[in-house]
Design a protein around this motif. Structure first.
Motif, mmCIF file in Angstrom:
data_model
loop_
_atom_site.group_PDB
_atom_site.id
_atom_site.type_symbol
_atom_site.label_atom_id
_atom_site.label_comp_id
_atom_site.label_asym_id
_atom_site.label_seq_id
_atom_site.Cartn_x
_atom_site.Cartn_y
_atom_site.Cartn_z
ATOM 1 N N ASP A 65 56.895 76.296 45.063
ATOM 2 C CA ASP A 65 57.246 74.894 45.317
ATOM 3 C C ASP A 65 55.987 74.044 45.491
ATOM 4 N N PHE A 66 55.005 74.589 46.178
ATOM 5 C CA PHE A 66 53.736 73.879 46.371
ATOM 6 C C PHE A 66 53.024 73.710 45.033
ATOM 7 N N GLN A 67 52.990 74.769 44.237
ATOM 8 C CA GLN A 67 52.326 74.697 42.929
ATOM 9 C C GLN A 67 53.005 73.687 42.010
ATOM 10 N N ILE A 118 50.547 64.442 49.658
ATOM 11 C CA ILE A 118 50.661 65.903 49.712
ATOM 12 C C ILE A 118 49.376 66.406 50.347
ATOM 13 N N LEU A 168 56.206 72.720 51.831
ATOM 14 C CA LEU A 168 56.025 73.333 50.513
ATOM 15 C C LEU A 168 55.263 74.649 50.650
ATOM 16 N N HIS A 169 55.821 75.703 50.055
ATOM 17 C CA HIS A 169 55.183 77.025 50.032
ATOM 18 C C HIS A 169 55.162 77.544 48.604
ATOM 19 N N LYS A 209 47.565 77.773 50.159
ATOM 20 C CA LYS A 209 48.682 77.785 49.212
ATOM 21 C C LYS A 209 49.977 77.232 49.783
ATOM 22 N N SER A 210 49.874 76.373 50.782
ATOM 23 C CA SER A 210 51.057 75.722 51.344
ATOM 24 C C SER A 210 50.657 74.330 51.802
ATOM 25 N N GLY A 211 51.670 73.511 52.039
ATOM 26 C CA GLY A 211 51.374 72.158 52.476
ATOM 27 C C GLY A 211 52.629 71.393 52.803
ATOM 28 N N ARG A 265 54.718 67.585 51.869
ATOM 29 C CA ARG A 265 54.847 66.332 51.109
ATOM 30 C C ARG A 265 55.441 65.297 52.057
ATOM 31 N N SER A 312 47.438 69.820 52.104
ATOM 32 C CA SER A 312 47.387 71.269 52.340
ATOM 33 C C SER A 312 47.445 71.549 53.830
ATOM 34 N N PRO A 331 52.358 74.654 57.731
ATOM 35 C CA PRO A 331 53.129 73.485 57.305
ATOM 36 C C PRO A 331 54.377 73.215 58.145
#
Length: 145
Positions: free
Chosen positions: A88-90, A128, A84-85, A110-112, A114, A130, A134
């Motif tokens: 999409d992450f938000q 999820i 997720l970036h 600001k990325s992670g 799932r 961080s 990622p």
């Protein structure tokens, strides 16, 4: 067996923002004693930085499983993985979040990733987490085909 390790350190901007403790504490204590004000301001800044470093969690993947902070997900229950970036992450941690999801988030990252939790006994269907890297994290979580 792929392993992975990452420490979710605070961003340097957070340490710079903590510098605002210096004038705030100095202004507050100067009417009492200027020397004391300077000393307490420096100690307050150092304590804030120490707290940020001390509370930064570690994410590790080893033969036993995924450990994110103090929680552990055994390797056999790691399902589908999604990188997720940005938006999409938000969305994943906001409007599209399942309230049962286990979260390990840091606001300055600001990325992670799932991760599907396939354990039927666990109420958290996803994790999820961080991550500054990622893609590397997801590659370590995904078994080689």
């Amino acid at each position: 067996m792929t392993s992975y390790s990452e420490r979710l350190w605070p961003t340097p901007w957070l340490f710079i923002a903590c510098l605002l403790f210096l004038p705030a504490v100095t202004l507050m204590l100067t009417p009492i004693n200027f020397t004391l004000a300077i000393i307490v301001a420096i100690v307050t800044y150092a304590a804030a930085c120490w707290f940020l470093i001390l509370t930064s969690p570690r994410v590790t993947l080893d033969e036993r499983g995924l450990t994110a902070g103090r929680a552990t997900l055994p390797r056999e229950f790691i399902g589908a993985v999604e990188v997720l970036h940005g938006d999409d992450f938000q969305l994943a941690i906001g409007p599209k979040l399942d309230a049962r999801t286990h979260l390990l988030l840091r606001g300055w990252i600001k990325s992670g990733v799932r991760i599907e939790n396939t354990d039927a006994q666990d109420p958290a269907p996803f994790w999820i987490v961080s991550s500054r890297t990622p893609e590397d994290f997801a590659a370590a979580l995904t078994p080689a085909a």
